[in-house]
Design a protein around this motif. Structure first.
Motif, PDB file in Angstrom:
ATOM      1  N   ALA A  37       0.826  -1.214   0.000  1.00 34.83           N
ATOM      2  CA  ALA A  37       0.000   0.000   0.000  1.00 34.83           C
ATOM      3  C   ALA A  37       0.857   1.259   0.000  1.00 34.83           C
ATOM      4  CB  ALA A  37      -0.943  -0.006   1.207  1.00 34.83           C
ATOM      5  N   ARG A  38       1.911   1.280   0.817  1.00 35.67           N
ATOM      6  CA  ARG A  38       2.793   2.464   0.854  1.00 35.67           C
ATOM      7  C   ARG A  38       3.499   2.656  -0.487  1.00 35.67           C
ATOM      8  NH1 ARG A  38       4.248   0.412   6.300  1.00 35.67           N
ATOM      9  NH2 ARG A  38       3.010   1.643   7.746  1.00 35.67           N
ATOM     10  N   THR A  41       1.187   4.212  -3.013  1.00 35.38           N
ATOM     11  CA  THR A  41       1.022   5.648  -2.744  1.00 35.38           C
ATOM     12  C   THR A  41       2.211   6.424  -3.298  1.00 35.38           C
ATOM     13  OG1 THR A  41      -0.318   5.237  -0.779  1.00 35.38           O
ATOM     14  CG2 THR A  41       0.806   7.374  -0.907  1.00 35.38           C
ATOM     15  N   ASP A 168       6.544   9.841   4.129  1.00 37.66           N
ATOM     16  CA  ASP A 168       6.059  11.224   4.225  1.00 37.66           C
ATOM     17  C   ASP A 168       7.151  12.221   3.848  1.00 37.66           C
ATOM     18  OD1 ASP A 168       3.519  10.407   4.949  1.00 37.66           O
ATOM     19  OD2 ASP A 168       3.843  10.729   7.100  1.00 37.66           O
ATOM     20  N   LEU A 171       7.544  12.071   0.060  1.00 33.96           N
ATOM     21  CA  LEU A 171       6.428  12.752  -0.616  1.00 33.96           C
ATOM     22  C   LEU A 171       6.579  14.266  -0.520  1.00 33.96           C
ATOM     23  CD1 LEU A 171       3.489  10.431   0.472  1.00 33.96           C
ATOM     24  CD2 LEU A 171       4.566  10.573  -1.807  1.00 33.96           C
TER      25      LEU A 171
END
Length: 175
Positions: A37-38, A41, A168, A171
């Motif tokens: 999932a990460r 993303t 994070d 991103l």
């Protein structure tokens, strides 16, 4: 992690061995489904920023048929512009054409995630460093077969090869 500055157009997100049979392994500190999932993303963000997404999967050499679950996870269906590499060793560079693909697209930075930390991801990271790429390891977008193996790679090995950051932080660096 200190100030990570990236040019997304010269960045490739290389996602290692996101295959059902590997996602299903018991991994630490995150289950394979969380890593998948990460990684997805991150892939969406890299595409949106103009970067390259590379999916790597392994095939065992010298066998007539690959074990069940050796295809990319269905969630990883490459989108237009993505690249898929098939490797037959731990790392994604040896005899795969990956270096030629990256250089032909002007890539300078290789960002790594996937399974498992201390095998496919680490081997690919070492080779990326040897091929003179800037290497970024996204620590929460990977997991090892043992928690201590993951922690050792992230805390001791990866900082010597490149930059370690969280998803994070990565991103945020895409702008």
């Amino acid at each position: 992690m200190t100030n990570l500055e990236l040019d997304p157009r010269r960045t490739a997100l290389v996602l290692v061995d996101l295959m059902p049979r590997i996602i299903a392994l018991p991994t630490e500190p995150y289950p394979g489904t969380d890593v998948l999932a990460r990684c997805l993303t991150l892939a969406a963000a890299v595409r949106a920023a103009g970067g390259l997404v590379v999916f790597v999967r392994v095939e065992r050499p010298g066998v007539a048929e690959q074990p069940p679950g050796s295809e990319l996870a269905v969630e990883c269906a490459p989108e237009p512009g993505d690249v898929q590499i098939v490797k037959r060793t731990l790392g994604a560079f040896h005899n795969t054409g990956l270096d030629d693909i990256l250089r032909s697209r002007g890539v300078r930075t290789v960002v790594l995630g996937g399974l498992v930390t201390n095998f496919g991801v680490e081997s690919t990271g070492r080779a990326a460093d040897e091929h003179d790429y800037d290497v970024v390891f996204v620590s929460d977008a990977m997991a090892g077969l043992h928690g201590y193996a993951h922690t050792f790679a992230v805390d001791y090995v990866f900082p010597r090869l490149g930059v370690v950051c969280t998803g994070d932080e990565f991103l945020a660096s895409l702008g």
